[in-house]
Design a protein around this motif. Structure first.
Motif, mmCIF file in Angstrom:
data_model
loop_
_atom_site.group_PDB
_atom_site.id
_atom_site.type_symbol
_atom_site.label_atom_id
_atom_site.label_comp_id
_atom_site.label_asym_id
_atom_site.label_seq_id
_atom_site.Cartn_x
_atom_site.Cartn_y
_atom_site.Cartn_z
ATOM 1 N N LYS A 1 0.780 -1.240 0.000
ATOM 2 C CA LYS A 1 0.000 0.000 0.000
ATOM 3 C C LYS A 1 0.812 1.290 0.000
ATOM 4 O O LYS A 1 0.246 2.361 -0.127
ATOM 5 C CB LYS A 1 -0.959 0.003 1.200
ATOM 6 N N ILE A 2 2.127 1.208 0.174
ATOM 7 C CA ILE A 2 2.933 2.435 0.132
ATOM 8 C C ILE A 2 3.094 2.900 -1.305
ATOM 9 O O ILE A 2 2.946 4.082 -1.605
ATOM 10 C CB ILE A 2 4.307 2.224 0.813
ATOM 11 N N GLY A 3 3.389 1.963 -2.176
ATOM 12 C CA GLY A 3 3.544 2.304 -3.592
ATOM 13 C C GLY A 3 2.308 1.953 -4.388
ATOM 14 O O GLY A 3 1.419 1.247 -3.906
ATOM 15 N N LYS A 4 2.263 2.450 -5.598
ATOM 16 C CA LYS A 4 1.112 2.161 -6.464
ATOM 17 C C LYS A 4 1.224 0.784 -7.114
ATOM 18 O O LYS A 4 0.252 0.288 -7.657
ATOM 19 C CB LYS A 4 0.972 3.250 -7.527
ATOM 20 N N THR A 5 2.412 0.197 -7.056
ATOM 21 C CA THR A 5 2.596 -1.172 -7.549
ATOM 22 C C THR A 5 3.110 -2.021 -6.386
ATOM 23 O O THR A 5 3.556 -1.496 -5.366
ATOM 24 C CB THR A 5 3.629 -1.213 -8.701
ATOM 25 N N HIS A 6 3.039 -3.325 -6.552
ATOM 26 C CA HIS A 6 3.552 -4.212 -5.509
ATOM 27 C C HIS A 6 5.069 -4.107 -5.444
ATOM 28 O O HIS A 6 5.743 -3.820 -6.430
ATOM 29 C CB HIS A 6 3.142 -5.664 -5.783
ATOM 30 N N SER B 1 10.071 3.979 5.328
ATOM 31 C CA SER B 1 10.737 5.027 4.554
ATOM 32 C C SER B 1 11.592 4.423 3.456
ATOM 33 O O SER B 1 11.659 4.956 2.342
ATOM 34 C CB SER B 1 11.597 5.886 5.476
ATOM 35 N N GLY B 2 12.258 3.307 3.753
ATOM 36 C CA GLY B 2 13.061 2.625 2.735
ATOM 37 C C GLY B 2 12.206 2.129 1.580
ATOM 38 O O GLY B 2 12.579 2.243 0.405
ATOM 39 N N VAL B 3 11.056 1.561 1.896
ATOM 40 C CA VAL B 3 10.142 1.089 0.845
ATOM 41 C C VAL B 3 9.663 2.271 0.011
ATOM 42 O O VAL B 3 9.637 2.203 -1.225
ATOM 43 C CB VAL B 3 8.957 0.306 1.465
ATOM 44 N N ALA B 4 9.276 3.365 0.677
ATOM 45 C CA ALA B 4 8.837 4.560 -0.061
ATOM 46 C C ALA B 4 9.958 5.073 -0.955
ATOM 47 O O ALA B 4 9.718 5.487 -2.100
ATOM 48 C CB ALA B 4 8.377 5.643 0.913
ATOM 49 N N GLY B 5 11.192 5.029 -0.447
ATOM 50 C CA GLY B 5 12.332 5.467 -1.252
ATOM 51 C C GLY B 5 12.538 4.608 -2.485
ATOM 52 O O GLY B 5 12.817 5.134 -3.574
ATOM 53 N N THR B 6 12.388 3.297 -2.359
ATOM 54 C CA THR B 6 12.564 2.429 -3.533
ATOM 55 C C THR B 6 11.447 2.643 -4.539
ATOM 56 O O THR B 6 11.677 2.590 -5.750
ATOM 57 C CB THR B 6 12.614 0.934 -3.139
ATOM 58 N N MET B 7 10.239 2.895 -4.041
ATOM 59 C CA MET B 7 9.119 3.174 -4.954
ATOM 60 C C MET B 7 9.356 4.484 -5.707
ATOM 61 O O MET B 7 9.107 4.572 -6.903
ATOM 62 C CB MET B 7 7.797 3.256 -4.184
ATOM 63 N N ALA B 8 9.839 5.498 -4.986
ATOM 64 C CA ALA B 8 10.113 6.790 -5.631
ATOM 65 C C ALA B 8 11.252 6.658 -6.634
ATOM 66 O O ALA B 8 11.183 7.198 -7.743
ATOM 67 C CB ALA B 8 10.437 7.845 -4.578
ATOM 68 N N ASN C 1 12.171 4.019 -8.268
ATOM 69 C CA ASN C 1 11.731 3.191 -9.390
ATOM 70 C C ASN C 1 10.645 3.890 -10.219
ATOM 71 O O ASN C 1 10.203 3.367 -11.225
ATOM 72 C CB ASN C 1 11.205 1.844 -8.869
ATOM 73 N N ARG C 2 10.218 5.069 -9.757
ATOM 74 C CA ARG C 2 9.123 5.814 -10.383
ATOM 75 C C ARG C 2 7.855 4.967 -10.458
ATOM 76 O O ARG C 2 7.076 5.054 -11.406
ATOM 77 C CB ARG C 2 9.518 6.339 -11.750
ATOM 78 N N SER C 3 7.652 4.144 -9.419
ATOM 79 C CA SER C 3 6.461 3.309 -9.340
ATOM 80 C C SER C 3 5.262 4.103 -8.854
ATOM 81 O O SER C 3 4.131 3.648 -8.971
ATOM 82 C CB SER C 3 6.690 2.130 -8.380
#
Length: 179
Positions: free
Chosen positions: A92-97, A132-139, A141-143
């Motif tokens: 749920k943090i990113g728009k993709t899994h 925060s780390g998960v949000a950073g990887t999503m950002a 990756n431009r996910s």
């Protein structure tokens, strides 16, 4: 302490002040050694170190019942909320899994951050660091990020401290009134 001989003989109304003074002395010795090292002869240095150890032993401890209560609370919280936490962080943090690479990156950053915080004695929340780390990887990756979830996480982080203060204060007043 000199007047009474031991901490157990200090009158109840003075114990808090004595413990506070002991803690402050311990911290002063620690900071003095760290920031402005004074060179003592070997015997004096050994005595100062022994004194600091005694102060730490008397003031920096966690009673066994507190360790057990915290372990039980953490265990019950994890048993009850693990699935919601895992879904929120992973889906749920990113728009993709979360992909395997993103998960590995987020975990590596979380591990490094927590290890660095531990090395410097800084208090950090492992959940906050990992989220925060998960949000950073999503950002990275431009996910895309789900702003509603991030807003909820941020509000939970901001409100945790005041809620804990209010709850602890309320329980203290209740227990003091009962005892």
């Amino acid at each position: 302490m000199k007047t009474h001989g031991s901490l157990s003989k200090v009158p109840a109304h003075a114990v808090a002040n004595v413990r506070n003074d002991m803690y402050l002395m311990s911290e002063a010795l620690r900071l003095l050694e760290k920031k402005h090292p004074i060179r003592f002869d070997a015997e004096t240095a050994a005595n100062v170190q022994a004194f600091a150890r005694l102060l730490d032993h008397a003031t920096k401890f966690i009673p066994l019942w507190v360790k057990i209560a915290v372990a039980i609370a953490l265990g019950l919280g994890t048993m009850v909320g693990w699935k919601r936490i895992a879904i929120t962080v992973g889906e749920k943090i990113g728009k993709t899994h979360l992909t395997y690479a993103q998960g590995a990156s987020a975990e590596s950053v979380a591990m490094s951050t927590i290890a660095a915080a531990d090395m410097f004695g800084l208090p950090v929340s492992t959940t906050h660091v990992l989220s925060s780390g998960v949000a950073g990887t999503m950002a990275a990756n431009r996910s895309g990020l789900q702003t509603a979830t991030l807003r909820n996480l941020l509000m939970a982080w901001v409100l945790t401290l005041p809620a804990a203060i209010a709850l602890a204060g309320g329980l203290y007043l209740l227990f003091r009134a009962l005892g």
